[in-house]
Scaffold this active site. Structure first.
Site, short mmCIF file in Angstrom:
data_model
loop_
_atom_site.label_atom_id
_atom_site.label_comp_id
_atom_site.label_asym_id
_atom_site.label_seq_id
_atom_site.Cartn_x
_atom_site.Cartn_y
_atom_site.Cartn_z
N ASP A 19 0.87 -1.18 0.00
CA ASP A 19 0.00 0.00 0.00
C ASP A 19 0.91 1.23 0.00
O ASP A 19 2.12 1.12 0.19
CB ASP A 19 -0.90 0.01 1.25
CG ASP A 19 -1.82 1.22 1.29
OD1 ASP A 19 -2.36 1.60 0.22
OD2 ASP A 19 -2.00 1.81 2.37
N SER A 20 0.29 2.39 -0.15
CA SER A 20 1.08 3.62 -0.07
C SER A 20 1.48 3.93 1.37
O SER A 20 2.37 4.74 1.60
CB SER A 20 0.26 4.79 -0.62
OG SER A 20 -0.87 4.98 0.20
N TYR A 51 -0.91 8.43 -2.66
CA TYR A 51 -0.93 8.08 -4.08
C TYR A 51 -2.12 8.72 -4.80
O TYR A 51 -2.10 8.91 -6.01
CB TYR A 51 -1.04 6.56 -4.24
CG TYR A 51 0.26 5.79 -4.12
CD1 TYR A 51 1.44 6.41 -3.71
CD2 TYR A 51 0.30 4.43 -4.43
CE1 TYR A 51 2.62 5.69 -3.61
CE2 TYR A 51 1.47 3.71 -4.34
CZ TYR A 51 2.63 4.33 -3.92
OH TYR A 51 3.79 3.61 -3.84
N GLY A 52 -3.18 8.98 -4.02
CA GLY A 52 -4.45 9.45 -4.62
C GLY A 52 -4.32 10.58 -5.62
O GLY A 52 -4.92 10.54 -6.69
N CYS A 82 -4.27 -1.51 -2.00
CA CYS A 82 -4.38 -0.07 -2.24
C CYS A 82 -5.31 0.11 -3.44
O CYS A 82 -5.02 -0.39 -4.53
CB CYS A 82 -2.99 0.49 -2.55
SG CYS A 82 -3.01 2.22 -3.04
N ASN A 83 -6.41 0.78 -3.21
CA ASN A 83 -7.36 0.99 -4.31
C ASN A 83 -6.77 1.85 -5.41
O ASN A 83 -7.02 1.62 -6.59
CB ASN A 83 -8.63 1.66 -3.77
CG ASN A 83 -9.43 0.74 -2.89
OD1 ASN A 83 -10.35 0.10 -3.35
ND2 ASN A 83 -9.09 0.67 -1.62
N GLU A 161 -3.01 9.06 8.25
CA GLU A 161 -1.54 8.94 8.32
C GLU A 161 -0.96 9.85 9.41
O GLU A 161 0.07 9.56 9.98
CB GLU A 161 -0.89 9.28 6.97
CG GLU A 161 -1.14 8.23 5.88
CD GLU A 161 -0.23 7.00 5.99
OE1 GLU A 161 0.79 7.03 6.70
OE2 GLU A 161 -0.57 5.97 5.37
N CYS A 193 -10.99 2.87 -0.15
CA CYS A 193 -9.59 3.19 0.14
C CYS A 193 -9.26 2.42 1.41
O CYS A 193 -10.03 2.46 2.37
CB CYS A 193 -9.43 4.69 0.36
SG CYS A 193 -7.78 5.14 0.99
N THR A 194 -8.14 1.72 1.39
CA THR A 194 -7.85 0.84 2.53
C THR A 194 -7.49 1.62 3.80
O THR A 194 -7.42 1.05 4.88
CB THR A 194 -6.73 -0.15 2.18
OG1 THR A 194 -5.61 0.59 1.66
CG2 THR A 194 -7.20 -1.17 1.17
N HIS A 195 -7.29 2.93 3.66
CA HIS A 195 -7.08 3.75 4.87
C HIS A 195 -8.40 3.99 5.62
O HIS A 195 -8.39 4.25 6.81
CB HIS A 195 -6.51 5.13 4.50
CG HIS A 195 -5.04 5.13 4.24
ND1 HIS A 195 -4.48 4.56 3.13
CD2 HIS A 195 -4.00 5.66 4.95
CE1 HIS A 195 -3.16 4.74 3.17
NE2 HIS A 195 -2.85 5.40 4.25
#
Ligand code: DGL
Length: 275
Positions: A19-20, A51-52, A82-83, A161, A193-195
């Site tokens: 993932d990012s 990354y978005g 990561c989407n 983050e 989004c995996t976040h």
């Protein structure tokens, strides 16, 4: 059926997850619940997240750098947790790797379709994911009559983050992004989004109890299990506490802090310079 020596060797290898940043750990959590014998090697490109807002070409390039690093660690399969990276080019990664490569969009779509009763579905994600329309296209392929509302929420990743989810400012930001979706009378909201599962309770508070939040991590873990099974590469002998290794491109401290909270165990991350 007798296993080949390649399958036996692979069974003991780790699952690679990328993932990012910390978001992919929400997928690691589900994989570890469902497949407690499996080893995991994780890479979070924290130095270059988010990354978005980046171009698809750039996200693919960064993703390939993580993939190359993990392939040198001899992984048996790869989860693009990561989407944004999935939307930027899952077929490219699948073509380049000899191991099975799983993205996160199709599992999220399946989970949403299983849950939604009214067919009114919201999708939130990064700018890259939403602009790619990959969720919308995948949902429409399954059912042309759905009412789909998509919204990019670029600030959410930064809230996670930077450990700012439990602040009054975060609540205001979430309301601003999500109130228009609630007004569309959706019954399910895909956390694309995996976040975002890391701010699930705040999102739920804002959208209210009538909207089901769709976190694709469980569906992803189920698919990982199916892929390991069909390739006969599940780990038959591992212990209940298999070794997990975490690598990041930025400084490890905040990753370790968020990761320990999420996985409910101390984690040690090693910094690796990519390129
Ligand atoms: N967790 C990621 C995703 O699922 C990336 C977010 C970002 O770096 O912008 O899209």
């Amino acid at each position: 059926m007798a296993l080949t020596s390649e399958q036996i060797i692979n069974a003991h290898r780790a699952i690679g997850v990328i993932d990012s940043g910390v978001g992919g750990l929400t997928v690691v959590r589900e994989i570890s619940r469902r497949l407690p014998r499996e080893r995991i090697i994780y890479f979070g490109d924290t130095a270059r997240m988010p990354y978005g807002p980046r171009t698809y070409e750039e996200v693919r390039r960064f993703t390939f750098e993580m993939i190359d690093f993990l392939r040198h660690q001899e992984i048996k399969m790869l989860v693009i947790a990561c989407n944004s990276a999935t939307a930027a080019g899952l077929p490219f990664y699948q073509d380049a790797c000899e191991q099975p490569v799983l993205g996160v969009i199709d599992p999220g779509v399946r989970a949403a379709l299983a849950k939604s009763r009214s067919g009114r579905i919201g999708v939130i994600g990064t700018v890259g994911t939403i602009n790619s329309s990959e969720y919308e296209k995948a949902l429409r392929r399954k059912n042309g009559k759905l009412h789909i509302v998509c919204k990019a929420c670029p600030l959410f990743v930064l809230l996670v983050e930077n450990n700012l989810v439990n602040t009054p400012e975060a609540k205001k930001v979430v309301q601003e992004y999500l109130d228009p979706l609630v007004r569309e009378d959706i019954d399910s909201l895909i956390l694309g989004c995996t976040h975002y599962p890391l701010m699930e309770s705040l999102i739920q508070e804002v959208v209210g109890p009538s909207v089901s939040l769709i976190n694709s991590a469980e569906e992803i873990a189920a698919e990982v299990e199916a892929i390991l099974g069909s390739n006969s590469i599940a780990n038959p002998l591992g212990s209940d506490k298999p070794c997990y290794r975490f690598f990041v491109s930025g400084s490890p401290e905040s990753f370790e802090e968020v990761g320990a909270k999420l996985l409910k165990r101390e984690i040690k991350a090693y910094q690796v310079k990519l390129t």
